[in-house]
Design an enzyme around this catalytic site. Structure first.
Site: not given
Ligand code: F6P
Length: 363
Positions: A79, A119, A142, A144
């Site tokens: 979004g 994030g 995040t 990450d």
């Molecule tokens: O940014 C957080 C995160 O979990 C990353 O580590 C990963 O690449 C991504 O989001 C995964 O996103 P989705 O939930 O869209 O698969």
């Protein structure tokens, strides 16, 4: 003051703790806090939520949520109002800038300010909204840990703690079968989760985006261990790791959202089996790292961030992000926090520690 709270991007443990702290601190000041459902979708598309795209965040609504994973107002990573994926009549999907609609929507509902918890993507949007005159405070979230300006983001400690527990469990099964275990962890383009998990769970090799790898080096390390009588090895691979001279492993790419990474663990596992002649198994931890109860550390910084966001609004501030600068919380301009991604510095203490402990990075 009527304030809106939005959670955007992938969820992270601690989101509900931020919401609770912000709501309680706002109510104490006599303010009126509301939640926008699923990023900004609740504001842009109320019909998708049966007219309840905005929810009043009462004291009752936030009771007992501090320890819960997820977010009570929902989130989305599709979004982004700056690049909203929109289907045209011919079926093609284009990315449209709908931030003007967000600004007008916030004004139409009488919101004086916005707290945006997210994030890099969500905080870039928050910065864009601030430039269009919205009073915004960002809160860094995040797993990450790739955001500049703050020592740590909430969600990261929970992700690393859980990944460490998983790798701890793999030691005995790897030893029992004399295998190589390859564990793929999230982290997008930064190696923070892989590095901290790998050191904590005493693995033999860590592959991360900051250091393109040569698997022959990893295979040599495994075979050296074998000669020394250690019949199993464990390798942690960040989803964003890539071979020297090679590319990232991308699962999919869609309009209006970041590319999805994943699959590098399988590639590494297959090649290591070939190079070492040892049976290899691959475990992908994936979204398990994002779920469940936040650790005490994450809960505490999430509660501190939520309360600090309200104090910043009370002080009349805007366009800033709450950041952890131990022992205190401070504020940094959103512009600075979103300028670039925070990668692992190759000369940091954790990297030196890992090398001193004999961990191989495939370089
Ligand atoms: O940014 C957080 C995160 O979990 C990353 O580590 C990963 O690449 C991504 O989001 C995964 O996103 P989705 O939930 O869209 O698969």
């Amino acid at each position: 003051m009527k304030i809106a709270i939005s959670t955007g991007g992938g969820d992270a443990p601690g989101l509900n703790a931020v919401i609770r702290a912000a709501v309680v601190a706002a109510l104490q000041r006599g303010w009126e806090p509301w939640g926008i459902r699923e990023g900004f979708d609740g504001l842009l598309f109320p019909e998708r939520f049966h007219g309840e795209g905005l929810v009043p965040l009462t004291r009752e609504r936030v009771r007992g949520i501090t320890h819960l994973g997820g977010t009570i107002i929902g989130t989305t990573n599709r979004g982004n109002p700056m690049k909203y994926p929109t289907k045209k009549a011919d079926g093609t999907v284009v990315e449209l800038d709908r931030t003007g609609e967000v600004v007008r929507g916030l004004r139409a509902h009488g919101f004086d300010a916005l707290i945006s918890i997210g994030g890099d993507g969500s905080l870039t949007i928050a910065n864009h909204l601030a430039k269009q005159g919205v009073r915004v405070i960002g809160v860094p979230k995040t797993i990450d840990n790739d955001l500049e300006g703050t020592v740590i983001t909430f969600g990261f400690d929970t992700a690393v703690s859980f990944a460490t527990e998983c790798v701890d469990r793999l030691h005995s099964t790897a030893a029992a079968h004399r295998r190589v275990m390859v564990v793929e962890v999230m982290g997008r383009y930064a190696g923070w989760i892989a590095l901290n998990t790998g050191i904590s769970s005493t693995v033999d090799a860590i592959l991360m985006p900051e250091i393109p790898y040569d698997l022959k080096k990893v295979a040599d390390k495994i075979l050296e261990r074998e000669k020394a009588g250690h019949t199993f090895s464990i390798v942690v691979v960040a989803e964003g790791a890539k071979p020297m001279g090679g590319d990232l492993t991308v699962l999919s790419k869609e309009a209006g959202r970041a590319e999805r990474l994943g699959g590098v663990g399988e590639k590494v596992g297959a090649e290591l089996q070939e190079l070492t002649g040892k049976e290899t198994r691959v475990v992908v931890l994936g979204h398990l790292l994002r779920g469940g109860t936040p650790t005490t550390f994450d809960r505490l910084i999430a509660l501190r961030f939520g309360a600090a966001a309200i104090r910043a609004l009370a002080d009349g501030r805007s366009g800033i992000m709450v950041a952890l600068d131990p022992p205190n919380v401070r504020y940094v301009p959103l512009e600075e926090a979103t300028k670039r991604m925070k990668s692992v510095p190759l000369d940091c203490d954790s990297m030196k520690t890992a090398r001193d402990l004999g961990i191989c990075f495939g370089d």
